[in-house]
Design an enzyme around this catalytic site. Structure first.
Site, PDB file in Angstrom:
ATOM      1  N   PRO A  66       0.825  -1.205   0.000  1.00 37.91           N
ATOM      2  CG  PRO A  66      -0.419  -1.350   1.968  1.00 37.91           C
ATOM      3  CD  PRO A  66       0.642  -2.018   1.189  1.00 37.91           C
ATOM      4  CG  HIS A  67       2.367   2.890  -3.101  1.00 39.53           C
ATOM      5  ND1 HIS A  67       2.140   1.573  -3.443  1.00 39.53           N
ATOM      6  CD2 HIS A  67       2.378   3.579  -4.263  1.00 39.53           C
ATOM      7  CE1 HIS A  67       2.029   1.484  -4.764  1.00 39.53           C
ATOM      8  NE2 HIS A  67       2.167   2.695  -5.282  1.00 39.53           N
ATOM      9  CB  ALA A  68      -0.963   7.561  -1.297  1.00 36.17           C
TER      10      ALA A  68
END
Length: 147
Positions: A66-68
Protein backbone atom coordinates in the site's frame (compact mmCIF):
# COMPACT_ATOMS: atom_id res chain seq x y z
CA UNK A 1 21.52 1.67 1.35
CA UNK A 2 20.55 -1.82 2.39
CA UNK A 3 16.90 -2.85 2.20
CA UNK A 4 16.71 -3.10 6.00
CA UNK A 5 17.77 0.57 6.26
CA UNK A 6 14.40 1.61 4.81
CA UNK A 7 12.54 0.03 7.75
CA UNK A 8 12.49 2.31 10.82
CA UNK A 9 12.65 0.77 14.28
CA UNK A 10 9.41 -1.02 15.28
CA UNK A 11 8.13 -1.02 11.69
CA UNK A 12 7.96 -4.83 11.41
CA UNK A 13 5.00 -6.56 13.02
CA UNK A 14 3.06 -9.80 13.14
CA UNK A 15 -0.66 -9.39 13.81
CA UNK A 16 -3.23 -12.14 14.17
CA UNK A 17 -5.90 -10.63 11.95
CA UNK A 18 -7.57 -7.48 10.66
CA UNK A 19 -11.35 -7.12 10.45
CA UNK A 20 -11.13 -5.77 6.88
CA UNK A 21 -8.75 -4.32 4.30
CA UNK A 22 -9.04 -0.80 5.74
CA UNK A 23 -7.87 -1.99 9.15
CA UNK A 24 -5.07 -3.95 7.46
CA UNK A 25 -3.90 -0.71 5.84
CA UNK A 26 -4.08 1.06 9.22
CA UNK A 27 -1.96 -1.69 10.80
CA UNK A 28 0.57 -1.55 7.98
CA UNK A 29 1.00 2.23 8.12
CA UNK A 30 0.78 3.02 11.86
CA UNK A 31 4.52 2.67 12.54
CA UNK A 32 5.30 5.07 9.67
CA UNK A 33 2.72 7.51 11.05
CA UNK A 34 4.14 7.22 14.59
CA UNK A 35 7.67 7.91 13.31
CA UNK A 36 6.50 10.90 11.21
CA UNK A 37 7.26 9.28 7.86
CA UNK A 38 3.68 10.00 6.76
CA UNK A 39 0.70 12.13 7.75
CA UNK A 40 -2.77 10.77 8.50
CA UNK A 41 -3.84 12.14 5.11
CA UNK A 42 -1.51 9.62 3.46
CA UNK A 43 -3.37 6.66 4.99
CA UNK A 44 -6.72 8.09 3.89
CA UNK A 45 -5.32 8.67 0.38
CA UNK A 46 -4.41 4.96 0.15
CA UNK A 47 -7.93 3.97 1.19
CA UNK A 48 -9.59 6.45 -1.18
CA UNK A 49 -7.40 5.32 -4.05
CA UNK A 50 -8.20 1.66 -3.30
CA UNK A 51 -11.92 2.42 -3.44
CA UNK A 52 -11.56 4.39 -6.69
CA UNK A 53 -8.91 2.32 -8.50
CA UNK A 54 -8.88 -1.07 -6.80
CA UNK A 55 -5.87 -2.53 -4.97
CA UNK A 56 -3.30 -1.49 -7.59
CA UNK A 57 -0.50 -2.25 -5.15
CA UNK A 58 -0.85 -6.06 -5.00
CA UNK A 59 2.59 -7.36 -5.96
CA UNK A 60 2.23 -11.13 -5.77
CA UNK A 61 -0.23 -13.68 -4.37
CA UNK A 62 -0.67 -12.76 -0.71
CA UNK A 63 1.52 -9.63 -0.91
CA UNK A 64 0.53 -5.96 -1.15
CA UNK A 65 2.48 -2.70 -0.99
CA UNK A 66 0.00 0.00 0.00
CA UNK A 67 1.18 3.47 -0.95
CA UNK A 68 -0.05 6.80 -2.26
CA UNK A 69 1.49 9.68 -4.17
CA UNK A 70 4.22 11.63 -2.33
CA UNK A 71 2.14 14.82 -2.26
CA UNK A 72 -0.62 12.99 -0.34
CA UNK A 73 1.39 13.17 2.88
CA UNK A 74 4.65 11.24 2.48
CA UNK A 75 7.13 13.12 4.68
CA UNK A 76 10.15 10.77 4.57
CA UNK A 77 11.01 7.68 2.57
CA UNK A 78 10.56 4.47 4.51
CA UNK A 79 8.81 1.13 4.67
CA UNK A 80 6.93 -1.07 7.12
CA UNK A 81 6.24 -4.78 7.09
CA UNK A 82 3.08 -6.29 8.54
CA UNK A 83 2.27 -9.98 8.48
CA UNK A 84 -1.36 -10.91 9.06
CA UNK A 85 -1.56 -14.50 10.31
CA UNK A 86 -5.08 -14.60 8.87
CA UNK A 87 -5.11 -12.91 5.49
CA UNK A 88 -7.65 -10.28 4.52
CA UNK A 89 -9.44 -9.78 1.21
CA UNK A 90 -9.06 -6.55 -0.74
CA UNK A 91 -11.75 -5.31 -3.17
CA UNK A 92 -11.81 -7.28 -6.41
CA UNK A 93 -9.06 -9.66 -5.30
CA UNK A 94 -9.78 -13.39 -4.93
CA UNK A 95 -6.80 -14.22 -2.77
CA UNK A 96 -6.28 -13.04 0.81
CA UNK A 97 -3.39 -10.70 1.49
CA UNK A 98 -1.14 -11.72 4.38
CA UNK A 99 1.93 -9.56 3.88
CA UNK A 100 1.63 -5.78 3.66
CA UNK A 101 4.67 -3.69 2.86
CA UNK A 102 3.74 -0.11 3.67
CA UNK A 103 5.63 2.38 1.52
CA UNK A 104 6.19 6.07 2.06
CA UNK A 105 8.02 7.65 -0.87
CA UNK A 106 8.80 11.30 -0.17
CA UNK A 107 9.70 11.91 -3.82
CA UNK A 108 9.83 10.12 -7.16
CA UNK A 109 13.32 8.64 -6.75
CA UNK A 110 14.42 7.98 -3.16
CA UNK A 111 12.62 4.64 -2.85
CA UNK A 112 13.81 3.07 -6.13
CA UNK A 113 16.72 1.21 -4.52
CA UNK A 114 14.43 -0.26 -1.87
CA UNK A 115 11.90 -1.37 -4.49
CA UNK A 116 14.62 -3.07 -6.53
CA UNK A 117 16.02 -4.93 -3.52
CA UNK A 118 12.53 -5.90 -2.39
CA UNK A 119 11.62 -7.13 -5.88
CA UNK A 120 14.68 -9.36 -5.96
CA UNK A 121 13.75 -10.78 -2.57
CA UNK A 122 10.10 -11.39 -3.50
CA UNK A 123 11.04 -13.04 -6.81
CA UNK A 124 12.61 -15.90 -4.89
CA UNK A 125 9.71 -18.23 -4.14
CA UNK A 126 11.41 -19.76 -1.12
CA UNK A 127 12.00 -16.36 0.49
CA UNK A 128 8.45 -15.23 -0.28
CA UNK A 129 7.13 -18.38 1.39
CA UNK A 130 9.33 -17.72 4.43
CA UNK A 131 7.94 -14.20 4.70
CA UNK A 132 4.34 -15.42 4.41
CA UNK A 133 4.83 -18.10 7.07
CA UNK A 134 7.08 -16.28 9.56
CA UNK A 135 5.91 -16.37 13.16
CA UNK A 136 7.79 -13.43 14.67
CA UNK A 137 9.03 -9.93 13.98
CA UNK A 138 12.60 -11.20 14.36
CA UNK A 139 12.11 -13.82 11.65
CA UNK A 140 10.73 -11.16 9.29
CA UNK A 141 13.59 -8.76 10.09
CA UNK A 142 16.16 -11.51 9.50
CA UNK A 143 14.67 -12.27 6.08
CA UNK A 144 14.56 -8.57 5.12
CA UNK A 145 18.17 -8.14 6.20
CA UNK A 146 19.20 -10.54 3.41
CA UNK A 147 18.01 -8.00 0.82
Amino acid sequence: MRLSDYFPESSISVIHSAKDWQEAIDFSMVSLLDKNYISENYIQAIKDSTINNGPYYILAPGVAMPHARPECGALKTGMSLTLLEQGVYFPGNDEPIKLLIGLSAADADSHIGAIQALSELLCEEEILEQLLTASSEKQLADIISRG
